[in-house]
Motif scaffolding. Sequence first.
Motif, PDB file in Angstrom:
ATOM      1  N   ASP A 196       0.773  -0.931   0.176  1.00 64.41           N
ATOM      2  CA  ASP A 196       0.150  -0.184  -0.080  1.00 64.41           C
ATOM      3  C   ASP A 196       0.791   1.205  -0.102  1.00 64.41           C
ATOM      4  O   ASP A 196       0.529   2.284  -0.524  1.00 64.41           O
ATOM      5  N   ASN A 197       1.851   1.423   0.837  1.00 65.63           N
ATOM      6  CA  ASN A 197       2.892   2.366   0.819  1.00 65.63           C
ATOM      7  C   ASN A 197       3.561   2.733  -0.400  1.00 65.63           C
ATOM      8  O   ASN A 197       3.622   3.844  -0.964  1.00 65.63           O
ATOM      9  N   ARG A 198       4.039   1.726  -0.896  1.00 64.22           N
ATOM     10  CA  ARG A 198       4.474   1.800  -2.239  1.00 64.22           C
ATOM     11  C   ARG A 198       3.669   2.287  -3.525  1.00 64.22           C
ATOM     12  O   ARG A 198       4.098   2.938  -4.463  1.00 64.22           O
ATOM     13  N   LYS A 199       2.526   1.657  -3.383  1.00 70.84           N
ATOM     14  CA  LYS A 199       1.721   2.071  -4.367  1.00 70.84           C
ATOM     15  C   LYS A 199       1.096   3.600  -4.405  1.00 70.84           C
ATOM     16  O   LYS A 199       1.186   4.360  -5.297  1.00 70.84           O
ATOM     17  N   ARG A 200       0.938   4.126  -3.042  1.00 73.65           N
ATOM     18  CA  ARG A 200       0.801   5.510  -2.945  1.00 73.65           C
ATOM     19  C   ARG A 200       2.015   6.281  -3.444  1.00 73.65           C
ATOM     20  O   ARG A 200       1.872   7.362  -4.236  1.00 73.65           O
ATOM     21  N   THR A 201       3.107   5.855  -3.154  1.00 69.72           N
ATOM     22  CA  THR A 201       4.537   6.565  -3.610  1.00 69.72           C
ATOM     23  C   THR A 201       4.350   6.662  -5.065  1.00 69.72           C
ATOM     24  O   THR A 201       4.871   7.694  -5.519  1.00 69.72           O
ATOM     25  N   VAL A 202       4.269   5.655  -5.798  1.00 78.38           N
ATOM     26  CA  VAL A 202       4.359   5.498  -7.312  1.00 78.38           C
ATOM     27  C   VAL A 202       3.451   6.295  -7.847  1.00 78.38           C
ATOM     28  O   VAL A 202       3.874   7.258  -8.873  1.00 78.38           O
ATOM     29  N   ASP A 212      10.557  10.836 -12.137  1.00 77.52           N
ATOM     30  CA  ASP A 212      11.673  10.383 -12.057  1.00 77.52           C
ATOM     31  C   ASP A 212      11.455   8.757 -12.882  1.00 77.52           C
ATOM     32  O   ASP A 212      11.136   8.046 -12.077  1.00 77.52           O
ATOM     33  N   ASP A 213      11.571   8.786 -14.112  1.00 77.34           N
ATOM     34  CA  ASP A 213      10.896   7.492 -14.563  1.00 77.34           C
ATOM     35  C   ASP A 213      11.816   6.271 -14.098  1.00 77.34           C
ATOM     36  O   ASP A 213      11.173   5.084 -13.867  1.00 77.34           O
ATOM     37  N   LYS A 214      12.990   6.450 -13.949  1.00 78.30           N
ATOM     38  CA  LYS A 214      13.946   5.351 -13.405  1.00 78.30           C
ATOM     39  C   LYS A 214      13.510   4.899 -12.225  1.00 78.30           C
ATOM     40  O   LYS A 214      13.242   3.739 -11.857  1.00 78.30           O
ATOM     41  N   LYS A 215      13.086   5.984 -11.142  1.00 80.69           N
ATOM     42  CA  LYS A 215      12.647   5.600  -9.803  1.00 80.69           C
ATOM     43  C   LYS A 215      11.481   4.991  -9.868  1.00 80.69           C
ATOM     44  O   LYS A 215      10.889   3.952  -9.156  1.00 80.69           O
ATOM     45  N   ALA A 218      11.603   1.472 -10.956  1.00 75.65           N
ATOM     46  CA  ALA A 218      12.123   0.614  -9.781  1.00 75.65           C
ATOM     47  C   ALA A 218      11.149   0.147  -8.491  1.00 75.65           C
ATOM     48  O   ALA A 218      10.854  -1.057  -8.373  1.00 75.65           O
ATOM     49  N   PHE A 219      10.298   1.146  -8.379  1.00 77.29           N
ATOM     50  CA  PHE A 219       9.271   1.104  -7.438  1.00 77.29           C
ATOM     51  C   PHE A 219       8.118   0.170  -8.085  1.00 77.29           C
ATOM     52  O   PHE A 219       7.537  -0.631  -7.395  1.00 77.29           O
ATOM     53  N   THR A 220       7.948   0.251  -9.257  1.00 73.34           N
ATOM     54  CA  THR A 220       6.858  -0.341 -10.108  1.00 73.34           C
ATOM     55  C   THR A 220       7.349  -1.929  -9.861  1.00 73.34           C
ATOM     56  O   THR A 220       6.454  -2.952  -9.794  1.00 73.34           O
ATOM     57  N   GLU A 221       8.498  -2.269 -10.237  1.00 72.98           N
ATOM     58  CA  GLU A 221       8.889  -3.696 -10.107  1.00 72.98           C
ATOM     59  C   GLU A 221       8.818  -4.264  -8.779  1.00 72.98           C
ATOM     60  O   GLU A 221       8.367  -5.523  -8.521  1.00 72.98           O
ATOM     61  N   GLU A 222       9.025  -3.433  -7.931  1.00 72.02           N
ATOM     62  CA  GLU A 222       8.999  -3.997  -6.516  1.00 72.02           C
ATOM     63  C   GLU A 222       7.412  -4.263  -6.153  1.00 72.02           C
ATOM     64  O   GLU A 222       7.153  -5.385  -5.376  1.00 72.02           O
ATOM     65  N   LEU A 223       6.607  -3.328  -6.659  1.00 71.77           N
ATOM     66  CA  LEU A 223       4.888  -3.512  -6.473  1.00 71.77           C
ATOM     67  C   LEU A 223       4.685  -4.766  -6.819  1.00 71.77           C
ATOM     68  O   LEU A 223       3.965  -5.619  -6.472  1.00 71.77           O
ATOM     69  N   THR A 224       5.196  -5.310  -8.194  1.00 70.53           N
ATOM     70  CA  THR A 224       5.078  -6.380  -8.983  1.00 70.53           C
ATOM     71  C   THR A 224       5.303  -7.570  -8.071  1.00 70.53           C
ATOM     72  O   THR A 224       4.771  -8.750  -8.032  1.00 70.53           O
TER      73      THR A 224
END
Length: 237
Positions: A196-202, A212-215, A218-224
Amino acid sequence: MSNHLRLSKRLEKVASFITQGVQFADIGSDHAHLPCYVCLHDEDAYAIAGEVNEGPFRSARENISRHGLSDRVDVRLGDGLQVLQNGEVALIVIAGMGGSLIKTILDEGKDRLSNVEKIIAQPNIGEHNVRRWLYSHGYEVTNEVMVAENGHIYEIIVGDKRADGQKLTEKQLLFGPHLLNQKPKLFYQKWTHEYDNRKRTVEQMKNAKSPDDKKIAAFTEELTWIGEVLGNDNDCS
């Protein structure tokens, strides 16, 4: 001499991984509670308590004296592993700070680790930093546990020196190789919250004026990864 000393739940678990009869160091010792506890329960243990600030240093010295352990627990004032001589201890504990700081302490004290066979770390956040350091320096992550205390879920990571070391994938660095395999109840609690935290951050990063497309990637990959891990086992109880 007082033999009565209670530790927090997380430090009790850390203590359970300390080898019997070992000479060890507790870096950032929090008033030397852990070294005193171990030495009170193991008459062959010897400990060095490292404190970076004068106040906790004096408090640690008082605690050690109160428990009659001045001959077996040596408190030293200094920064990180600089309180140690190379080859002086076989085991190091670093608990109660961020994973990035633990990594920095280990990096800056690499010249003191020649005889260190086991490292027990309890990072409050950034656990992947600790795992990356361990596998990059010839230590294998041999055990991991999670402990819930005061509304926070802590991870305790045990690394043992191995001739061939260990290679971990980015996914294993994030979740922990043993925790990923075992998936205890606390694992689901932690990573549901993190998802939930990462989803909000993305979403916040995507809505930024200069994303920041690179960041974001990276967060999207972790979400997956988190979604896959949480969905791989239907029994999340």
